[in-house]
Design a protein around this motif. Structure first.
Motif, mmCIF file in Angstrom:
data_model
loop_
_atom_site.group_PDB
_atom_site.id
_atom_site.type_symbol
_atom_site.label_atom_id
_atom_site.label_comp_id
_atom_site.label_asym_id
_atom_site.label_seq_id
_atom_site.Cartn_x
_atom_site.Cartn_y
_atom_site.Cartn_z
ATOM 1 N N LEU A 67 0.823 -1.206 0.000
ATOM 2 C CA LEU A 67 0.000 0.000 0.000
ATOM 3 C C LEU A 67 0.859 1.259 0.000
ATOM 4 C CD1 LEU A 67 -2.853 -1.138 2.403
ATOM 5 C CD2 LEU A 67 -3.145 -0.422 0.011
ATOM 6 N N GLN A 68 2.072 1.166 0.501
ATOM 7 C CA GLN A 68 2.999 2.297 0.379
ATOM 8 C C GLN A 68 3.402 2.494 -1.085
ATOM 9 O OE1 GLN A 68 6.140 2.785 3.562
ATOM 10 N NE2 GLN A 68 5.440 0.713 4.070
ATOM 11 N N ALA A 70 -0.349 6.702 -6.545
ATOM 12 C CA ALA A 70 -1.644 7.384 -6.571
ATOM 13 C C ALA A 70 -1.570 8.793 -5.997
ATOM 14 C CB ALA A 70 -2.673 6.563 -5.792
ATOM 15 N N SER A 71 -0.389 9.206 -5.561
ATOM 16 C CA SER A 71 -0.171 10.555 -4.994
ATOM 17 C C SER A 71 -1.118 10.847 -3.835
ATOM 18 C CB SER A 71 -0.327 11.630 -6.086
ATOM 19 O OG SER A 71 0.598 11.425 -7.124
ATOM 20 N N ILE A 72 -1.230 9.890 -2.903
ATOM 21 C CA ILE A 72 -2.061 10.133 -1.724
ATOM 22 C C ILE A 72 -1.425 11.223 -0.872
ATOM 23 C CG2 ILE A 72 -2.982 7.789 -1.733
ATOM 24 C CD1 ILE A 72 -1.040 7.102 0.519
ATOM 25 N N ALA A 81 -0.475 12.662 5.093
ATOM 26 C CA ALA A 81 -0.990 12.000 6.291
ATOM 27 C C ALA A 81 -1.321 10.541 6.002
ATOM 28 C CB ALA A 81 -2.223 12.728 6.818
ATOM 29 N N ALA A 82 -1.924 10.282 4.843
ATOM 30 C CA ALA A 82 -2.276 8.911 4.478
ATOM 31 C C ALA A 82 -1.019 8.078 4.225
ATOM 32 C CB ALA A 82 -3.163 8.911 3.239
ATOM 33 N N ASP A 104 3.406 3.825 9.138
ATOM 34 C CA ASP A 104 3.278 3.513 10.567
ATOM 35 C C ASP A 104 2.581 2.173 10.789
ATOM 36 O OD1 ASP A 104 4.543 5.842 11.273
ATOM 37 O OD2 ASP A 104 2.696 6.955 11.697
ATOM 38 N N ALA A 105 1.607 1.850 9.943
ATOM 39 C CA ALA A 105 0.917 0.567 10.064
ATOM 40 C C ALA A 105 1.882 -0.584 9.815
ATOM 41 C CB ALA A 105 -0.247 0.494 9.073
#
Length: 323
Positions: free
Chosen positions: A149-150, A156-158, A161-162, A168-169
């Motif tokens: 997801l990273q 996806a240029s999130i 914070a996301a 961190d997850a």
């Protein structure tokens, strides 16, 4: 023309250096078996290897090899249809979608990526994220979804914070996970809307927070290579020629790959290859040569592919220069 340019400008006509080849499995029996079974489209055989993973770090590494296998989506899809609630199958298929998306985008600069490539890229990332979030929901202990997801988040240029949440997850599941730290370093690079200051600060803080012997010292070397890559010709060599850069590289190597407590896991050559290039660029051929001797024939595609041309040929030329 400088020494580095002379060493790397020519590409071996045979597609690589004699006696050397890139083995993504680094000779590891389990990774080799995994890749052989993936090449045969043998999902039950692949799954048997995945079930023998030593821990979450090891499983994420195995999934990375699987996701990088071209065509694996053709049999991972049916495997998921047969067991749609299996988190490991969801993880494998989701990770493949992320790699598959980046394959469609290619490594070209954004202005050279076609509209069709962008569309396919984002479609595959979106599908992969849905699979990965479902895997994470079904098995909250899984590290793998948060690694991939990273990768998708950067594409996806999130928002920041996301992106930080996903990193961190991953750390909550494996605080010293090297691949997750490499992904975070990329997120903080200047080329991904970060800065050199953020990148170096993260690399050093991560190294110092880890136990001595941790592979995270590689981040310091990788940050200097990224900084070097971002500079124009002339400035790049001057940057690596600075005493503070050399001192930081030696400190990082002493705390990681040169430390007596350093433990070599399946993908140990990655950090060694990174340090070998960094020491070479910093005008430390003796330090690089010692690492090349440890590497032997375990050449990695990264970081040598950063330099253009055939990575094996580049590795051979620079190794010879340092010797």
């Amino acid at each position: 023309m400088g020494l580095f340019a002379r060493l790397t400008r020519r590409r071996n006509a045979g597609g690589g250096a004699p006696g050397l080849t890139i083995d993504p499995a680094h000779g590891d029996p389990e990774l080799t078996l995994l890749r052989e079974r993936a090449a045969a489209g043998d999902w039950p055989g692949v799954r048997a290897v995945l079930d023998r993973a030593l821990d979450q770090d090891d499983l994420a590494l195995m999934i990375s090899h699987l996701a990088d296998h071209t065509g694996s989506e053709s049999w991972l899809g049916p495997a998921l249809e047969a067991d749609p609630e299996d988190p490991v199958t969801l993880l494998a298929y989701g990770a493949r979608h992320i790699h598959w998306g980046w394959e469609a985008r290619t490594g070209a600069r954004a202005q050279y990526v076609s509209e069709e490539q962008w569309r396919t890229f984002h479609e595959r990332l979106e599908a992969g994220e849905e699979l990965l979030f479902k895997a994470a929901e079904l098995d909250p202990e899984l590290l793998g979804p948060w690694l991939f997801l990273q990768m998708s988040g950067r594409g996806a240029s999130i928002d920041r914070a996301a992106a930080r949440y996903r990193f961190d997850a991953a750390l909550r599941r494996s605080p010293g996970h090297p691949a997750s730290h490499r992904q975070r370093l990329q997120q903080l690079c200047e080329k991904w809307s970060g800065s050199h200051e953020q990148m170096h600060s993260f690399a050093r803080a991560s190294m110092l927070a880890a136990p001595e012997g941790s592979p995270l010292g590689e981040l310091v070397a990788l940050a200097h290579i990224e900084h070097w890559l971002a500079l124009p010709s002339g400035e790049d060599a001057s940057y690596m020629d600075r005493d503070p850069v050399r001192a930081q590289l030696h400190e990082a190597a002493d705390r990681s790959i040169r430390h007596p407590d350093h433990l070599r896991r399946r993908n140990w050559p990655q950090a060694h290859n990174t340090f070998a290039l960094a020491f070479y660029l910093a005008g430390q051929p003796h330090a690089a040569n010692l690492i090349f001797q440890e590497i032997g024939g375990a050449v990695c595609e990264d970081p040598w592919n950063y330099l253009g041309g055939d990575p094996v040929d580049t590795f051979r030329r620079i190794r010879a220069a340092c010797a």
